[in-house]
Design an enzyme around this catalytic site. Sequence first.
Site, PDB file in Angstrom:
ATOM      1  N   CYS A 117       0.813  -1.230   0.000  1.00  0.00           N
ATOM      2  CA  CYS A 117       0.000   0.000   0.000  1.00  0.00           C
ATOM      3  C   CYS A 117       0.844   1.275   0.000  1.00  0.00           C
ATOM      4  O   CYS A 117       0.311   2.367  -0.197  1.00  0.00           O
ATOM      5  CB  CYS A 117      -0.953  -0.011   1.192  1.00  0.00           C
ATOM      6  SG  CYS A 117      -1.973  -1.484   1.267  1.00  0.00           S
ATOM      7  N   HIS A 241      -2.601   6.967   3.275  1.00  0.00           N
ATOM      8  CA  HIS A 241      -3.123   5.686   2.782  1.00  0.00           C
ATOM      9  C   HIS A 241      -4.477   5.427   3.439  1.00  0.00           C
ATOM     10  O   HIS A 241      -4.650   5.627   4.641  1.00  0.00           O
ATOM     11  CB  HIS A 241      -2.146   4.557   3.097  1.00  0.00           C
ATOM     12  CG  HIS A 241      -2.717   3.205   2.809  1.00  0.00           C
ATOM     13  ND1 HIS A 241      -3.371   2.913   1.633  1.00  0.00           N
ATOM     14  CD2 HIS A 241      -2.757   2.066   3.561  1.00  0.00           C
ATOM     15  CE1 HIS A 241      -3.784   1.654   1.666  1.00  0.00           C
ATOM     16  NE2 HIS A 241      -3.431   1.126   2.820  1.00  0.00           N
ATOM     17  N   ASN A 271     -10.052  -0.043   1.139  1.00  0.00           N
ATOM     18  CA  ASN A 271      -8.593   0.006   1.004  1.00  0.00           C
ATOM     19  C   ASN A 271      -8.217  -0.512  -0.385  1.00  0.00           C
ATOM     20  O   ASN A 271      -8.349  -1.701  -0.669  1.00  0.00           O
ATOM     21  CB  ASN A 271      -7.965  -0.855   2.105  1.00  0.00           C
ATOM     22  CG  ASN A 271      -6.450  -0.879   2.051  1.00  0.00           C
ATOM     23  OD1 ASN A 271      -5.837  -0.474   1.064  1.00  0.00           O
ATOM     24  ND2 ASN A 271      -5.831  -1.356   3.114  1.00  0.00           N
TER      25      ASN A 271
HETATM   26  N1  COA Z   1     -18.013  -7.717  11.695  1.00  0.00           N
HETATM   27  C1  COA Z   1     -18.619  -7.740  12.879  1.00  0.00           C
HETATM   28  N2  COA Z   1     -17.972  -7.967  14.043  1.00  0.00           N
HETATM   29  C2  COA Z   1     -16.653  -8.189  13.979  1.00  0.00           C
HETATM   30  C3  COA Z   1     -15.959  -8.188  12.760  1.00  0.00           C
HETATM   31  C4  COA Z   1     -16.680  -7.939  11.586  1.00  0.00           C
HETATM   32  N3  COA Z   1     -16.106  -7.903  10.361  1.00  0.00           N
HETATM   33  N4  COA Z   1     -14.650  -8.416  12.986  1.00  0.00           N
HETATM   34  C5  COA Z   1     -14.525  -8.587  14.319  1.00  0.00           C
HETATM   35  N5  COA Z   1     -15.744  -8.432  14.921  1.00  0.00           N
HETATM   36  C6  COA Z   1     -16.035  -8.497  16.342  1.00  0.00           C
HETATM   37  C7  COA Z   1     -15.069  -9.419  17.079  1.00  0.00           C
HETATM   38  O1  COA Z   1     -15.533 -10.753  17.111  1.00  0.00           O
HETATM   39  C8  COA Z   1     -15.051  -8.807  18.429  1.00  0.00           C
HETATM   40  O2  COA Z   1     -16.213  -9.196  19.146  1.00  0.00           O
HETATM   41  P1  COA Z   1     -16.141  -9.466  20.728  1.00  0.00           P
HETATM   42  O3  COA Z   1     -15.755  -8.155  21.333  1.00  0.00           O
HETATM   43  O4  COA Z   1     -17.527  -9.904  21.056  1.00  0.00           O
HETATM   44  O5  COA Z   1     -15.101 -10.508  20.908  1.00  0.00           O
HETATM   45  C9  COA Z   1     -15.174  -7.317  18.162  1.00  0.00           C
HETATM   46  O6  COA Z   1     -15.830  -7.215  16.887  1.00  0.00           O
HETATM   47  C10 COA Z   1     -13.871  -6.595  18.124  1.00  0.00           C
HETATM   48  O7  COA Z   1     -12.972  -7.319  17.280  1.00  0.00           O
HETATM   49  P2  COA Z   1     -11.517  -6.833  17.012  1.00  0.00           P
HETATM   50  O8  COA Z   1     -10.789  -7.864  16.203  1.00  0.00           O
HETATM   51  O9  COA Z   1     -10.924  -6.391  18.307  1.00  0.00           O
HETATM   52  O10 COA Z   1     -11.798  -5.566  16.087  1.00  0.00           O
HETATM   53  P3  COA Z   1     -10.870  -4.323  15.802  1.00  0.00           P
HETATM   54  O11 COA Z   1     -11.401  -3.137  16.476  1.00  0.00           O
HETATM   55  O12 COA Z   1      -9.407  -4.659  15.977  1.00  0.00           O
HETATM   56  O13 COA Z   1     -11.111  -4.114  14.245  1.00  0.00           O
HETATM   57  C11 COA Z   1     -10.005  -4.400  12.141  1.00  0.00           C
HETATM   58  C12 COA Z   1     -10.699  -5.115  13.325  1.00  0.00           C
HETATM   59  C13 COA Z   1      -9.538  -5.445  11.158  1.00  0.00           C
HETATM   60  C14 COA Z   1     -11.040  -3.486  11.484  1.00  0.00           C
HETATM   61  C15 COA Z   1      -8.816  -3.542  12.692  1.00  0.00           C
HETATM   62  O14 COA Z   1      -8.008  -4.332  13.521  1.00  0.00           O
HETATM   63  C16 COA Z   1      -7.970  -2.950  11.585  1.00  0.00           C
HETATM   64  O15 COA Z   1      -8.433  -2.147  10.797  1.00  0.00           O
HETATM   65  N6  COA Z   1      -6.673  -3.312  11.558  1.00  0.00           N
HETATM   66  C17 COA Z   1      -5.789  -2.806  10.489  1.00  0.00           C
HETATM   67  C18 COA Z   1      -6.061  -3.555   9.208  1.00  0.00           C
HETATM   68  C19 COA Z   1      -5.482  -2.856   8.014  1.00  0.00           C
HETATM   69  O16 COA Z   1      -5.522  -1.661   7.893  1.00  0.00           O
HETATM   70  N7  COA Z   1      -4.948  -3.655   7.060  1.00  0.00           N
HETATM   71  C20 COA Z   1      -4.414  -3.129   5.836  1.00  0.00           C
HETATM   72  C21 COA Z   1      -3.120  -2.449   6.036  1.00  0.00           C
HETATM   73  S1  COA Z   1      -2.505  -1.787   4.568  1.00  0.00           S
END
Ligand code: COA
Length: 326
Positions: A117, A241, A271
């Site tokens: 990215c 980004h 993204n």
């Molecule tokens: N839809 C609904 N619920 C979801 C979910 C989804 N797609 N993904 C996770 N959850 C739930 C989880 O099960 C968890 O539930 P719980 O609290 O009951 O256990 C809760 O939501 C929180 O999950 P978590 O994994 O802690 O979410 P998060 O806040 O870390 O968000 C991402 C997940 C992937 C959105 C976030 O970590 C992120 O954006 N990371 C960077 C990814 C990125 O930018 N990648 C590209 C880089 S170039």
Amino acid sequence: MPATPSGAKGAVITGWGTALPNKILTNIDLESMMDTDHVWIRDRTGISQRHVGGTTAGLSAESGRAALQMAGVDPADVDALILATTTPDRTVPASSSTVQNLLGLSSCGAFDLNAACSGWVYALVNAHGLIAMGAQTVLVIGTDTLDRITDYTDRNTGILFGNGSGAAVVQACDGPGQMLGWDLDSLGEAESALFAEVGGFLQMEGKEVFRRAVRLMVDSATNAMASAGVAADDIALAVPHQANIRIISASLDRLGIPMERASIVLDRTGNTSSASVPLALAEALDQDRVTDGDLILFVGFGAGMSAASAVVRWSPHATTNSGDTT
Ligand code: COA
């Protein structure tokens, strides 16, 4: 990273263009494909929809053609094409070869650049390097068709990614040019946080990527601003980004740049990896958010984990070496 040498041949962006496939995948659509919901995705990422379909070469040709037209550049006058992409259409040859042919760039160097990215910002810095070495006109395209490596049944990754393309024409000019400072970075020890094997889907440790992304963006942007000799207060437009609105907000907050100064397209595109920075740049330029003399900060990060930043003083009316006033 070194500062841009004061004696280097300067360059300006003289045209830009974008391409998005017609097919849209909304968060509501995703609800029937995986265990997720629109409100969660929007609140946790800022994304409401993404575009899918198309090919890397096809989208690149569309955005590249628009950029050349805006710049008024004859395809025969392009010296080099750099295509930043993580998702080439084939393993061999580089997709830039296909794009060169589609655009009728009759005699130029063409190569793909994969820095995930961060790719388009890496390519922009490389274009300035080619111009410092004597090239006159470089076409810099960032394109990804991430739907081909995204598992849209996996809610961990399938909510984030989409397809798109953005391009800029970079031309040699009289005087120092636009780029005041830059930074390229890589953190290979973190490569396992986000990867796809050949033929496989993206795998990601979301929290780890989030944590490292904020630090990488802040460090890279800080380095670029330092090499340019400018401060966060001086930045008129930040073009980050487009991965997650919370990553952008946390990074800009630490840098001391208000969110109102950022260009955001991820709500509509998701993204798009190499395309995300040029898509956000093009929208800000098309909306006349930038005036002569404004400082633009580009900051990218991605798998690798890679990072790249650049500070540009916007001056689209500089005289290019061909004598044209753009
Ligand atoms: N839809 C609904 N619920 C979801 C979910 C989804 N797609 N993904 C996770 N959850 C739930 C989880 O099960 C968890 O539930 P719980 O609290 O009951 O256990 C809760 O939501 C929180 O999950 P978590 O994994 O802690 O979410 P998060 O806040 O870390 O968000 C991402 C997940 C992937 C959105 C976030 O970590 C992120 O954006 N990371 C960077 C990814 C990125 O930018 N990648 C590209 C880089 S170039």
